[in-house]
Design a protein around this motif. Structure first.
Motif, PDB file in Angstrom:
ATOM      1  N   VAL A  32     -19.467   8.103   4.316  1.00  0.00           N
ATOM      2  CA  VAL A  32     -18.811   9.399   4.384  1.00  0.00           C
ATOM      3  C   VAL A  32     -19.468  10.158   5.529  1.00  0.00           C
ATOM      4  CG1 VAL A  32     -18.406  11.580   3.177  1.00  0.00           C
ATOM      5  CG2 VAL A  32     -18.275   9.407   1.932  1.00  0.00           C
ATOM      6  N   THR A  33     -18.646  10.683   6.432  1.00  0.00           N
ATOM      7  CA  THR A  33     -19.168  11.372   7.610  1.00  0.00           C
ATOM      8  C   THR A  33     -18.520  12.745   7.760  1.00  0.00           C
ATOM      9  OG1 THR A  33     -17.521  10.314   9.040  1.00  0.00           O
ATOM     10  CG2 THR A  33     -19.666   9.216   8.846  1.00  0.00           C
ATOM     11  N   ALA A  34     -19.274  13.644   8.362  1.00  0.00           N
ATOM     12  CA  ALA A  34     -18.781  15.002   8.633  1.00  0.00           C
ATOM     13  C   ALA A  34     -19.581  15.541   9.810  1.00  0.00           C
ATOM     14  CB  ALA A  34     -18.962  15.902   7.413  1.00  0.00           C
ATOM     15  N   ARG A  35     -19.069  16.620  10.387  1.00  0.00           N
ATOM     16  CA  ARG A  35     -19.817  17.325  11.440  1.00  0.00           C
ATOM     17  C   ARG A  35     -20.089  18.732  10.951  1.00  0.00           C
ATOM     18  NH1 ARG A  35     -17.887  15.570  17.309  1.00  0.00           N
ATOM     19  NH2 ARG A  35     -19.908  16.476  17.789  1.00  0.00           N
ATOM     20  N   ASP A  36     -21.303  19.191  11.228  1.00  0.00           N
ATOM     21  CA  ASP A  36     -21.633  20.549  10.805  1.00  0.00           C
ATOM     22  C   ASP A  36     -21.014  21.562  11.770  1.00  0.00           C
ATOM     23  OD1 ASP A  36     -23.361  20.737  13.029  1.00  0.00           O
ATOM     24  OD2 ASP A  36     -25.159  20.349  11.823  1.00  0.00           O
ATOM     25  N   LEU A  37     -21.234  22.830  11.519  1.00  0.00           N
ATOM     26  CA  LEU A  37     -20.600  23.870  12.313  1.00  0.00           C
ATOM     27  C   LEU A  37     -21.070  23.873  13.764  1.00  0.00           C
ATOM     28  CD1 LEU A  37     -20.490  26.745   9.675  1.00  0.00           C
ATOM     29  CD2 LEU A  37     -18.669  25.144  10.331  1.00  0.00           C
ATOM     30  N   ASP A  38     -22.219  23.236  14.034  1.00  0.00           N
ATOM     31  CA  ASP A  38     -22.720  23.103  15.403  1.00  0.00           C
ATOM     32  C   ASP A  38     -22.247  21.814  16.068  1.00  0.00           C
ATOM     33  OD1 ASP A  38     -24.159  25.522  15.267  1.00  0.00           O
ATOM     34  OD2 ASP A  38     -25.859  24.502  14.307  1.00  0.00           O
ATOM     35  N   GLY A  39     -21.439  21.007  15.356  1.00  0.00           N
ATOM     36  CA  GLY A  39     -20.923  19.763  15.904  1.00  0.00           C
ATOM     37  C   GLY A  39     -21.819  18.563  15.686  1.00  0.00           C
ATOM     38  N   GLU A  40     -22.942  18.741  14.994  1.00  0.00           N
ATOM     39  CA  GLU A  40     -23.879  17.644  14.724  1.00  0.00           C
ATOM     40  C   GLU A  40     -23.277  16.694  13.671  1.00  0.00           C
ATOM     41  OE1 GLU A  40     -27.455  15.657  15.355  1.00  0.00           O
ATOM     42  OE2 GLU A  40     -26.776  17.484  16.343  1.00  0.00           O
ATOM     43  N   PRO A  41     -23.307  15.371  13.931  1.00  0.00           N
ATOM     44  CA  PRO A  41     -22.760  14.432  12.949  1.00  0.00           C
ATOM     45  C   PRO A  41     -23.734  14.169  11.807  1.00  0.00           C
ATOM     46  CG  PRO A  41     -23.588  13.217  14.836  1.00  0.00           C
ATOM     47  CD  PRO A  41     -23.763  14.688  15.153  1.00  0.00           C
ATOM     48  N   TRP A  42     -23.180  14.034  10.609  1.00  0.00           N
ATOM     49  CA  TRP A  42     -23.939  13.692   9.416  1.00  0.00           C
ATOM     50  C   TRP A  42     -23.183  12.595   8.683  1.00  0.00           C
ATOM     51  CZ3 TRP A  42     -28.690  15.628   8.602  1.00  0.00           C
ATOM     52  CH2 TRP A  42     -29.050  16.747   9.356  1.00  0.00           C
ATOM     53  N   GLY A  43     -23.889  11.770   7.931  1.00  0.00           N
ATOM     54  CA  GLY A  43     -23.214  10.725   7.178  1.00  0.00           C
ATOM     55  C   GLY A  43     -24.136  10.037   6.202  1.00  0.00           C
TER      56      GLY A  43
END
Length: 172
Positions: A32-43
Motif C-alpha cells: 500500500v503506497t501513498a504520498r504525504d502532503l509534501d509529495g514524499e512517498p510512503w508504503g
C-alpha cells in the motif's frame, strides 16, 4: 439459526495465538503506497486487502495505527494498492522492514490523479483509490478505498503469503 449471546465472558485469544491462526490462511501480498502532503512517498507491505463492493468498486486495507503510510493516505485522501507478483518477494520484505530508503531501492512512478506510487517493476496490477471511510479497531485502522483506476503492469503470477512463507501462485 440464531445464536444467543452467553452471559459468561470467554477468555480472549492472545496476540501470538491469533497471529498463528492467521498465518494458516494464505493470502495475496500487496504494498500500500501513498504520498504525504509534501509529495514524499510512503508504503508498507499489506496482506489485509479485501474487495468490498462492485458498485462502486471498493476495497479495504487494514493498516497499523501510527504507521506513516496510514498518516500519509489519510492526509492526502488517496492511496494505491500494488498487488505484488511472484518475483517481488524482496520488495515485499523491504516494504515490511521499515527501511526508510525503500523508495530509493525499488523503481516507482507517480501517475497523475488520485493514488500513490506505482511499484513499476514489482506489481502485476495496481488499484488507485480514494479514501471514502475509515474505522479504527484496536491497533489497526480499516481504510475503505473507492477504486478510481486499475493498471495492469505485468502478467506474472501473484505473490502469496501463508504459514510465514512467501510462495508463488501455482496451477499444480
Amino acid at each position: 439459526m440464531t445464536t444467543q449471546p452467553t452471559t459468561a465472558t470467554a477468555a480472549q485469544a492472545s496476540a501470538d495465538a491469533f497471529r498463528s491462526l492467521m498465518s494458516e490462511f494464505p493470502t495475496g501480498v500487496c504494498a500500500v503506497t501513498a504520498r504525504d502532503l509534501d509529495g514524499e512517498p510512503w508504503g508498507m507491505t499489506c496482506s489485509s486487502v479485501t474487495s468490498v463492493a462492485l458498485a462502486p468498486p471498493t476495497l479495504l486495507v487494514n493498516l497499523r495505527v501510527g504507521s506513516p503510510t496510514l498518516r500519509s493516505l489519510l492526509n492526502s485522501g488517496s492511496f494505491s494498492v500494488n498487488f505484488l507478483h511472484a518475483e517481488a518477494q524482496g520488495t515485499a520484505e523491504l516494504f515490511a522492514s521499515g527501511n526508510p530508503d525503500r523508495f530509493a531501492l525499488t523503481p516507482w512512478e507517480q501517475p497523475p490523479g488520485p493514488g500513490g506510487p506505482h511499484l513499476v517493476r514489482d506489481a502485476h496490477t495496481v488499484a488507485d483509490c480514494e479514501v471514502v471511510l475509515t474505522q479504527r479497531m484496536g491497533d489497526h485502522v480499516t481504510v475503505y478505498g473507492e477504486v478510481r483506476r486499475i493498471s495492469r503492469q505485468h502478467s506474472l503470477p501473484p505473490l502469496l503469503y501463508g504459514q510465514r512463507q512467501f510462495r508463488s501462485w501455482s496451477q499444480t
